[in-house]
Design a protein around this motif. Structure first.
Motif: not given
Length: 384
Positions: A41, A44, A56, A58, A118
């Protein structure tokens, strides 16, 4: 099933010809000493927009997926992947992190795993319970665009027979939990702890394929089709067949070789066949060969029901490559297909074992994986 569900509409990209390829590579985040960094995170959040469009999170917090655009040639796909690796390496370095690629992190234990925050991954944790907290695995996924759903189903049925060879060639995860697993691909049985994995059955047609998945959605077992994790599956929203069995490759050239083989095989199976029917129609044999490939890699002896004996995986690979040459010429991937000889002669699992056998052990292996993630491009010598 009276009418096909919306998710099953086969979508093709009008900007690309059939047989284009896209590559998805799962990458591990590391601390400089090689230990896992559960910080996907954070990465990103600071990723530049042009890279973030193709990355993205995982299931596990040390993993990211890099996904190329569709490309007409394997060389273009490999070039984009190389650029994305370099961009990711530049992104993580200011955070004090590194990146690497292999089928598994050789030291991580399930009890240390952190599931990504997520929504998709928290759903996985709720539905799979502690199975979601298994050791992280890292795969190479290859998408090949197919003109229509029936051709794609035909190609999927044929590709089932090639799964063991693709696994044998790509095996790149001998270590898990700090130990030599004795396998060439420890990732394969670890990932198989999830449901809805392995080689799918044969399908009569696309309608049969859709119903096999849609019944799970209608009954509430899964929210949508990407929760099917078969070794090979169809992606109707992309108009592609996706091959998912392969371990992630440390070296880009090995990735390119595997992508070329997959691209050629999918075209071959859609337009004709390379698969021996005795294999394609023998699920028990395919499952056993899949295990043997995970255990022994390219040195595996695979069951041959036509000849009632075992044959070398390397020999079966040679037969497939011969069948692929006409398709490679049409697709412009002859050079990458030739690289298969280098990969077969220097596969990932034995390389990892050789490096780990040196004085620095598994820590030395992790440093080598970091160094090979995005090596500097050699400079051309200037004329005097």
């Amino acid at each position: 099933m009276a009418t096909a569900p919306e998710w099953a509409t086969w979508r093709t990209n009008p900007d690309f010809d059939p047989w284009t390829v896209g590559v998805e590579e799962e990458v591990m985040l590391l601390e400089p000493d090689g230990s896992p960094a559960w910080r996907s995170e954070d990465v990103l959040a600071v990723m530049p927009d042009e890279l973030a469009e193709h990355a993205r999170g995982e299931t596990h917090g040390l993993a990211l997926e890099l996904a190329t655009k569709p490309h007409a040639t394997v060389s273009d796909a490999a070039a984009e992947l190389r650029s994305m690796r370099a961009a990711l390496a530049a992104t993580v370095r200011p955070l004090g992190l590194r990146a690497a690629v292999a089928g598994m992190h050789p030291l991580v234990k399930a009890e240390d795993v952190e599931v990504s925050p997520g929504a998709r991954y928290q759903f996985l944790h709720r539905s799979l319970r502690e199975l979601a907290r298994r050791e992280p695995t890292f795969a190479l996924h290859v998408h090949v665009a197919v003109p229509d759903a029936e051709l794609a189903t035909r190609a999927l049925n044929g590709m089932r027979a090639h799964i063991p060879v693709l696994l044998a060639l790509s095996a790149n995860s001998p270590f898990t939990r700090g130990l030599d697993s004795g396998l060439a691909s420890a990732r394969t049985p670890v990932f198989q702890a999830f449901p809805r994995t392995g080689i799918p059955r044969e399908f009569a047609d696309y309608r049969d394929y859709v119903e096999s998945i849609d019944v799970l959605i209608r009954c509430g077992a899964i929210p949508e089709p990407t929760f099917i994790w078969w070794d090979v599956r169809l992606q109707p929203r992309l108009g592609t067949l996706e091959v998912r069995i392969m371990d992630a490759q440390t070296r880009i050239r090995d990735t390119a070789a595997l992508v070329a083989l997959v691209q050629c095989l999918v075209r071959c199976e859609a337009l004709g066949t390379c698969a021996e029917p005795e294999l394609a129609h023998a699920p028990e044999v395919l499952d056993e060969n899949r295990f043997l490939a995970a255990r022994d890699g390219i040195e595996a002896q695979l069951l041959d029901p036509h000849r009632n004996r075992c044959v070398p995986a390397s020999g079966r690979l040679a037969t497939l490559v011969d069948a692929c040459w006409p398709h490679a010429r049409e697709l412009g991937c002859e050079r990458e297909l030739q690289l298969l000889a280098h990969l077969a002669g220097d596969p990932g699992a034995p390389r990892q074992r050789a490096i780990a056998g040196e004085s620095a052990g598994l820590r030395g292996l992790l440093h080598t994986l970091q160094a090979e993630f995005s090596p500097p491009r050699p400079r051309l010598a200037l004329a005097a």
